[in-house]
Design a protein around this motif. Structure first.
Motif, PDB file in Angstrom:
ATOM      1  N   LEU A  78     -11.209   5.080  -6.769  1.00 44.20           N
ATOM      2  CA  LEU A  78     -10.319   4.415  -5.812  1.00 44.20           C
ATOM      3  C   LEU A  78      -9.653   5.424  -4.874  1.00 44.20           C
ATOM      4  O   LEU A  78      -9.469   5.150  -3.687  1.00 44.20           O
ATOM      5  CB  LEU A  78      -9.277   3.595  -6.568  1.00 44.20           C
ATOM      6  CG  LEU A  78      -9.832   2.346  -7.260  1.00 44.20           C
ATOM      7  CD1 LEU A  78      -8.846   1.811  -8.293  1.00 44.20           C
ATOM      8  CD2 LEU A  78     -10.146   1.268  -6.226  1.00 44.20           C
ATOM      9  N   HIS A  79      -9.295   6.586  -5.404  1.00 44.60           N
ATOM     10  CA  HIS A  79      -8.724   7.625  -4.538  1.00 44.60           C
ATOM     11  C   HIS A  79      -9.804   8.257  -3.656  1.00 44.60           C
ATOM     12  O   HIS A  79      -9.581   8.528  -2.477  1.00 44.60           O
ATOM     13  CB  HIS A  79      -8.046   8.698  -5.382  1.00 44.60           C
ATOM     14  CG  HIS A  79      -6.667   8.342  -5.818  1.00 44.60           C
ATOM     15  ND1 HIS A  79      -5.650   8.065  -4.936  1.00 44.60           N
ATOM     16  CD2 HIS A  79      -6.118   8.211  -7.059  1.00 44.60           C
ATOM     17  CE1 HIS A  79      -4.541   7.775  -5.594  1.00 44.60           C
ATOM     18  NE2 HIS A  79      -4.808   7.850  -6.891  1.00 44.60           N
ATOM     19  N   ALA A 117      -4.452   0.938 -11.467  1.00 42.36           N
ATOM     20  CA  ALA A 117      -3.981  -0.376 -11.011  1.00 42.36           C
ATOM     21  C   ALA A 117      -3.149  -0.239  -9.734  1.00 42.36           C
ATOM     22  O   ALA A 117      -3.260  -1.064  -8.818  1.00 42.36           O
ATOM     23  CB  ALA A 117      -3.169  -1.046 -12.115  1.00 42.36           C
ATOM     24  N   VAL A 118      -2.322   0.797  -9.652  1.00 44.71           N
ATOM     25  CA  VAL A 118      -1.559   1.055  -8.427  1.00 44.71           C
ATOM     26  C   VAL A 118      -2.511   1.342  -7.273  1.00 44.71           C
ATOM     27  O   VAL A 118      -2.367   0.794  -6.167  1.00 44.71           O
ATOM     28  CB  VAL A 118      -0.588   2.238  -8.630  1.00 44.71           C
ATOM     29  CG1 VAL A 118       0.051   2.642  -7.300  1.00 44.71           C
ATOM     30  CG2 VAL A 118       0.489   1.875  -9.651  1.00 44.71           C
ATOM     31  N   ALA A 119      -3.500   2.197  -7.517  1.00 44.20           N
ATOM     32  CA  ALA A 119      -4.469   2.530  -6.469  1.00 44.20           C
ATOM     33  C   ALA A 119      -5.241   1.295  -6.023  1.00 44.20           C
ATOM     34  O   ALA A 119      -5.552   1.136  -4.834  1.00 44.20           O
ATOM     35  CB  ALA A 119      -5.435   3.608  -6.977  1.00 44.20           C
ATOM     36  N   ALA A 120      -5.556   0.406  -6.966  1.00 47.27           N
ATOM     37  CA  ALA A 120      -6.293  -0.813  -6.627  1.00 47.27           C
ATOM     38  C   ALA A 120      -5.460  -1.732  -5.735  1.00 47.27           C
ATOM     39  O   ALA A 120      -5.994  -2.377  -4.826  1.00 47.27           O
ATOM     40  CB  ALA A 120      -6.708  -1.535  -7.900  1.00 47.27           C
ATOM     41  N   HIS A 153      -3.189  -0.775  -3.582  1.00 50.11           N
ATOM     42  CA  HIS A 153      -3.242  -0.186  -2.235  1.00 50.11           C
ATOM     43  C   HIS A 153      -4.574  -0.514  -1.561  1.00 50.11           C
ATOM     44  O   HIS A 153      -4.619  -0.867  -0.380  1.00 50.11           O
ATOM     45  CB  HIS A 153      -3.050   1.322  -2.307  1.00 50.11           C
ATOM     46  CG  HIS A 153      -1.635   1.756  -2.530  1.00 50.11           C
ATOM     47  ND1 HIS A 153      -0.625   1.481  -1.642  1.00 50.11           N
ATOM     48  CD2 HIS A 153      -1.059   2.461  -3.550  1.00 50.11           C
ATOM     49  CE1 HIS A 153       0.511   1.983  -2.092  1.00 50.11           C
ATOM     50  NE2 HIS A 153       0.278   2.579  -3.246  1.00 50.11           N
ATOM     51  N   ALA A 154      -5.657  -0.405  -2.341  1.00 51.57           N
ATOM     52  CA  ALA A 154      -6.987  -0.655  -1.769  1.00 51.57           C
ATOM     53  C   ALA A 154      -7.171  -2.114  -1.390  1.00 51.57           C
ATOM     54  O   ALA A 154      -7.944  -2.434  -0.474  1.00 51.57           O
ATOM     55  CB  ALA A 154      -8.060  -0.245  -2.777  1.00 51.57           C
ATOM     56  N   THR A 207       0.773  -4.633   1.615  1.00 50.85           N
ATOM     57  CA  THR A 207       0.784  -4.046   0.269  1.00 50.85           C
ATOM     58  C   THR A 207       1.748  -4.800  -0.644  1.00 50.85           C
ATOM     59  O   THR A 207       2.886  -5.080  -0.258  1.00 50.85           O
ATOM     60  CB  THR A 207       1.182  -2.560   0.330  1.00 50.85           C
ATOM     61  OG1 THR A 207       0.318  -1.885   1.252  1.00 50.85           O
ATOM     62  CG2 THR A 207       1.079  -1.906  -1.035  1.00 50.85           C
ATOM     63  N   ASP A 208       1.296  -5.093  -1.851  1.00 51.15           N
ATOM     64  CA  ASP A 208       2.125  -5.806  -2.834  1.00 51.15           C
ATOM     65  C   ASP A 208       3.009  -4.797  -3.572  1.00 51.15           C
ATOM     66  O   ASP A 208       2.731  -4.402  -4.702  1.00 51.15           O
ATOM     67  CB  ASP A 208       1.231  -6.564  -3.824  1.00 51.15           C
ATOM     68  CG  ASP A 208       2.023  -7.494  -4.735  1.00 51.15           C
ATOM     69  OD1 ASP A 208       3.261  -7.360  -4.801  1.00 51.15           O
ATOM     70  OD2 ASP A 208       1.399  -8.350  -5.392  1.00 51.15           O
ATOM     71  N   TRP A 209       4.097  -4.394  -2.910  1.00 50.39           N
ATOM     72  CA  TRP A 209       4.968  -3.367  -3.480  1.00 50.39           C
ATOM     73  C   TRP A 209       5.705  -3.853  -4.730  1.00 50.39           C
ATOM     74  O   TRP A 209       5.991  -3.054  -5.621  1.00 50.39           O
ATOM     75  CB  TRP A 209       5.967  -2.893  -2.430  1.00 50.39           C
ATOM     76  CG  TRP A 209       5.346  -2.036  -1.383  1.00 50.39           C
ATOM     77  CD1 TRP A 209       5.067  -2.380  -0.097  1.00 50.39           C
ATOM     78  CD2 TRP A 209       4.886  -0.684  -1.546  1.00 50.39           C
ATOM     79  NE1 TRP A 209       4.472  -1.333   0.562  1.00 50.39           N
ATOM     80  CE2 TRP A 209       4.344  -0.271  -0.305  1.00 50.39           C
ATOM     81  CE3 TRP A 209       4.885   0.215  -2.618  1.00 50.39           C
ATOM     82  CZ2 TRP A 209       3.819   0.998  -0.114  1.00 50.39           C
ATOM     83  CZ3 TRP A 209       4.357   1.482  -2.431  1.00 50.39           C
ATOM     84  CH2 TRP A 209       3.834   1.862  -1.189  1.00 50.39           C
ATOM     85  N   VAL A 210       5.995  -5.118  -4.814  1.00 47.97           N
ATOM     86  CA  VAL A 210       6.682  -5.631  -6.007  1.00 47.97           C
ATOM     87  C   VAL A 210       5.823  -5.405  -7.250  1.00 47.97           C
ATOM     88  O   VAL A 210       6.300  -4.944  -8.293  1.00 47.97           O
ATOM     89  CB  VAL A 210       7.016  -7.128  -5.836  1.00 47.97           C
ATOM     90  CG1 VAL A 210       7.557  -7.706  -7.150  1.00 47.97           C
ATOM     91  CG2 VAL A 210       8.031  -7.326  -4.714  1.00 47.97           C
ATOM     92  N   GLN A 211       4.532  -5.722  -7.133  1.00 50.91           N
ATOM     93  CA  GLN A 211       3.642  -5.509  -8.273  1.00 50.91           C
ATOM     94  C   GLN A 211       3.437  -4.022  -8.547  1.00 50.91           C
ATOM     95  O   GLN A 211       3.307  -3.606  -9.707  1.00 50.91           O
ATOM     96  CB  GLN A 211       2.300  -6.203  -8.021  1.00 50.91           C
ATOM     97  CG  GLN A 211       1.459  -6.324  -9.275  1.00 50.91           C
ATOM     98  CD  GLN A 211       0.215  -7.160  -9.087  1.00 50.91           C
ATOM     99  OE1 GLN A 211      -0.668  -7.145  -9.937  1.00 50.91           O
ATOM    100  NE2 GLN A 211       0.112  -7.883  -7.980  1.00 50.91           N
TER     101      GLN A 211
END
Length: 381
Positions: free
Chosen positions: A210-211, A265-268, A270-271, A279-283
């Motif tokens: 993902l990165h 999961a964080v990278a996903a 963002h993707a 971007t779903d910043w809450v999640q």
């Protein structure tokens, strides 16, 4: 000459010699000699069985070195009683080498260097160039590492977490010299994932993919850094993203959450966003909460402060940042960013300048200097 083939075969051949009784340092030297001979001889006379050829030549080199060393005569008398090398058995000892090269007695830098040499099949010169150190310095580091692990018996399962940490360090070095360490880390992690059925191995592979998918958009043609929010997402590799998400989903379904799965999961997330504003910043904050629970890492808390600032506003982010040790790398840059988000340009400019002073890499320093200059130009005279 197929360099990729030689790199793939290196750990397998080394594993055969170690299993036959050779100590790691002597075996590794013998394999390197065999690789040199292959580079010079194979283009004109390629072998039918490349692995068998390498095993035979490396084994003979090992025995020759043993005969020349009086201190090894007793061990040689034992190993020569084994049947001479014939057809190479289909046994892959690469996994044992992963664990050996990530031995807890080694420093992280030595573990990385030894992994790249023994498992990755890179030369000492390539590794030295990648880490921007003299070849002699890297040779000494690798020699000390080989001496440390020589004689270590791997009669118990190795520590997967340590191996993953070493591979993650390799990946984070990115690209320098004539070796693409990020791509090399992906290759080695794919190899490990094929041998080890572990959700965290899958999590690390997903994180890397993902990165790596965003790599083409991270810099401008002149090498300047492009922040995530400003990247051209059409340049992201959608095939790598899809693969990373698929691997991550399968890992998460096993309900054995680890830090690499949470980072992936964080990278996903963002993707998944078509634009930075989506971007779903809450999640993402929720996943950072999981990471804090798993690791209690100050770096995780720093990244969480950024996410909180995006989800709940800059002042909430600054409140979260107040609990993070100021000595953590990038703390000053995050402070600057959140103050800019809060509308305090003067304070942000000062912190960007401070962050530039602390930056470890030239591209990062230049980016932060430009940020400070941009804000200073907008301040009232």
């Amino acid at each position: 000459m197929d360099g990729d083939l030689l790199r793939r075969l290196t750990p397998e051949v080394l594993g055969v010699l170690v299993r036959r009784g050779a100590d790691f340092a002597a075996a590794e030297d013998a394999v390197q000699d065999a690789l040199v001979q292959a580079v010079h001889g194979w283009p004109a006379d390629p072998p039918r069985d490349p692995k068998g050829w390498l095993v035979t030549v490396a084994w003979h080199r090992f025995l020759d070195a043993g005969r020349a060393d009086v201190a090894r005569r007793r061990r040689e008398s034992l190993v020569v009683e084994e049947p001479p090398p014939g057809p190479t058995p289909g046994v892959d000892d690469t996994l044992r080498l992963y664990f050996l090269c990530a031995h807890p007695a080694l420093t992280p830098s030595s573990a990385v260097a030894l992994t790249l040499r023994a498992v990755g099949g890179l030369t000492t010169r390539q590794i030295a160039r990648a880490y921007l150190v003299p070849e002699a310095t890297m040779a000494q580091r690798i020699s000390r590492a080989k001496r440390t692990v020589s004689g270590v018996r791997l009669d118990r399962p190795g520590d997967v977490a340590t191996v993953l940490r070493v591979l993650y360090l390799v990946f984070n070095e990115g690209y320098s010299g004539d070796v693409d360490l990020a791509a090399e880390a992906v290759r080695l992690t794919r190899q490990l994932a094929a041998m080890v059925d572990h959700p965290e191995v899958a999590g690390l592979l997903a994180l890397m993919l993902l990165h790596h998918a965003r790599r083409a958009a991270r810099t401008t043609p002149d090498g300047s850094l492009v922040p995530l929010a400003a990247q051209d997402r059409s340049r992201w590799d959608t095939a790598l993203i899809a693969e990373g998400v698929r691997i991550l989903q399968a890992a998460l379904a096993r309900d054995r959450l680890g830090e690499f799965q949470a980072q992936a999961a964080v990278a996903a997330l963002h993707a998944d966003a078509q634009a930075a504003g989506e971007t779903d910043w809450v999640q993402i904050v929720e996943w950072y909460d999981e990471l804090v629970r798993l690791t209690d890492s100050p770096v995780v808390r720093l990244n969480r402060a950024v996410a909180v600032g995006e989800a709940d506003g800059a002042w909430a982010g600054l409140a979260a940042l107040a609990a993070v040790d100021p000595s953590v790398p990038r703390h000053a840059a995050v402070t600057a960013y959140l103050h800019e988000r809060a509308g305090d340009r003067a304070t942000a400019a000062r912190w960007y300048a401070e962050a530039a002073h602390r930056a470890a890499h030239l591209a990062e320093r230049d980016h932060l200097i430009r940020q400070a200059a941009r804000l200073n130009a907008r301040l009232p005279g």
